[in-house]
Every structure is written in C-alpha cells, then in structure tokens.
Design a protein around this motif. Sequence first.
Motif, PDB file in Angstrom:
ATOM      1  N   PHE A 119      -0.971  -8.734   9.962  1.00  0.00           N
ATOM      2  CA  PHE A 119      -2.388  -8.358  10.424  1.00  0.00           C
ATOM      3  C   PHE A 119      -2.493  -6.990  11.064  1.00  0.00           C
ATOM      4  O   PHE A 119      -3.173  -6.748  12.096  1.00  0.00           O
ATOM      5  N   GLY A 120      -1.364  -6.161  10.933  1.00  0.00           N
ATOM      6  CA  GLY A 120      -1.500  -4.961  11.752  1.00  0.00           C
ATOM      7  C   GLY A 120      -0.760  -5.142  13.236  1.00  0.00           C
ATOM      8  O   GLY A 120      -0.943  -4.493  13.979  1.00  0.00           O
ATOM      9  N   ILE A 121      -0.426  -6.300  13.458  1.00  0.00           N
ATOM     10  CA  ILE A 121      -0.065  -6.790  14.833  1.00  0.00           C
ATOM     11  C   ILE A 121       1.662  -6.736  14.916  1.00  0.00           C
ATOM     12  O   ILE A 121       2.102  -6.436  15.924  1.00  0.00           O
ATOM     13  N   LEU A 122       2.209  -7.272  14.193  1.00  0.00           N
ATOM     14  CA  LEU A 122       3.740  -7.719  14.141  1.00  0.00           C
ATOM     15  C   LEU A 122       4.230  -6.909  12.969  1.00  0.00           C
ATOM     16  O   LEU A 122       4.153  -7.122  12.100  1.00  0.00           O
ATOM     17  N   ASP A 123       5.160  -5.549  13.513  1.00  0.00           N
ATOM     18  CA  ASP A 123       5.474  -4.747  12.339  1.00  0.00           C
ATOM     19  C   ASP A 123       7.309  -5.015  12.442  1.00  0.00           C
ATOM     20  O   ASP A 123       7.789  -5.157  13.308  1.00  0.00           O
ATOM     21  N   LEU A 124       7.636  -5.129  11.357  1.00  0.00           N
ATOM     22  CA  LEU A 124       9.072  -4.791  10.812  1.00  0.00           C
ATOM     23  C   LEU A 124       9.192  -3.721   9.889  1.00  0.00           C
ATOM     24  O   LEU A 124       8.836  -3.815   8.790  1.00  0.00           O
ATOM     25  N   THR A 125      10.001  -2.738  10.204  1.00  0.00           N
ATOM     26  CA  THR A 125      10.237  -1.530   9.545  1.00  0.00           C
ATOM     27  C   THR A 125      11.646  -1.192   9.715  1.00  0.00           C
ATOM     28  O   THR A 125      12.419  -1.454  10.596  1.00  0.00           O
ATOM     29  N   ALA A 126      12.322  -0.337   8.579  1.00  0.00           N
ATOM     30  CA  ALA A 126      13.527   0.129   8.442  1.00  0.00           C
ATOM     31  C   ALA A 126      13.405   1.694   7.822  1.00  0.00           C
ATOM     32  O   ALA A 126      12.512   1.756   7.026  1.00  0.00           O
ATOM     33  N   GLY A 127      14.617   2.223   8.260  1.00  0.00           N
ATOM     34  CA  GLY A 127      14.371   3.885   7.745  1.00  0.00           C
ATOM     35  C   GLY A 127      15.782   4.274   8.022  1.00  0.00           C
ATOM     36  O   GLY A 127      16.716   3.612   8.375  1.00  0.00           O
TER      37      GLY A 127
END
Length: 163
Positions: A119-127
């Motif tokens: 929902f654009g509320i909870l982000d999980l990212t990696a880089g």
Amino acid sequence: MMNLRLVVFIVSLFLSCTFMKAQYTMHTLVSAGYVYQNQSFGELGGKLLFLKNDDVIYRLGGSALMGSTYSEFAIMPKLQADVLLNFEKDVDFYHSYYFLIGAEGTTKYIAPKVGVTLFGILDLTAGYAFPVGNAELNGKQLKGVNVNLTLNIPTVFIHDMFK
C-alpha cells in the motif's frame, strides 16, 4: 564548486516539485524505520508522495539515520527518491503491493535499491552502497549490502487520528 552544485540541485528539485504539484496529487508522509548498512541505524524523517494515477507513484524523502558505532552515537542525513510500480488491472483490492525502484544517498554512501511495498506504507528494500569520499563513520566503513524496513504514515491519517 561543490556548494554551487548543491545549490543548483536543491533549486532544481524545488522547482520540479512545484511544477509536479500542478499535474500530480501530492501527499505528505512521516517515515520511521530500520536501516542496515554494515551496522544498524534507526531512521526518522518525512516524504512527499506524488501520483497522477495509482499505477506509478513517485516519492521524495529526507530523513536522519541514527545509530551507535563503537559506542559513539552518530546521526547521518539521508535523501532518497523512489518509484513505485504496479500495472495490475481489474483487481478488487486496488494495488495492495507495488514494486519499488529507488536510490538513497548520505554523506557517506550512495545506494541504488529495489524492493516491495504494501500500500506504499510498509517498505522492504535491499541494495548495495557505494562509498562517497571518506565512507567511514566513527571508524566503521559504510559500504556493501544495504537493507531497509520502513513504515510510511500519511499525515492525513495522523491528523484524523487526533480529531
């Protein structure tokens, strides 16, 4: 020379946000999260969300990373830009998840990233973080794998909660 580049960047960012606002709907978000960059950081900041429709959403944000390195507390500024993508059509529950592509930068590293958001509320990212200049924070090198878990709360929700 570096200060002139920074001023030009900030002015162009401000002008692009002003012109974007005429065509896009803009929402403000408060963000809090966790960042792992060779050590653990807490993150607190804000974001601007721009959308014309809910297939492609743009976010710009600024925050402070706070953590302890070798028993010394440190605060580091962070800027980020994200694009949220979901081209799924004819769904009952409108776009519950988005693919996220973005980049973040601090005074110590620049990190392109990919991930998902609910929902654009909870982000999980990696880089992967690439060092900029002296990439040490209190003697600890900041480069390599970068992981973020962020909660983005719309300010409208916070306002309505305290009515």
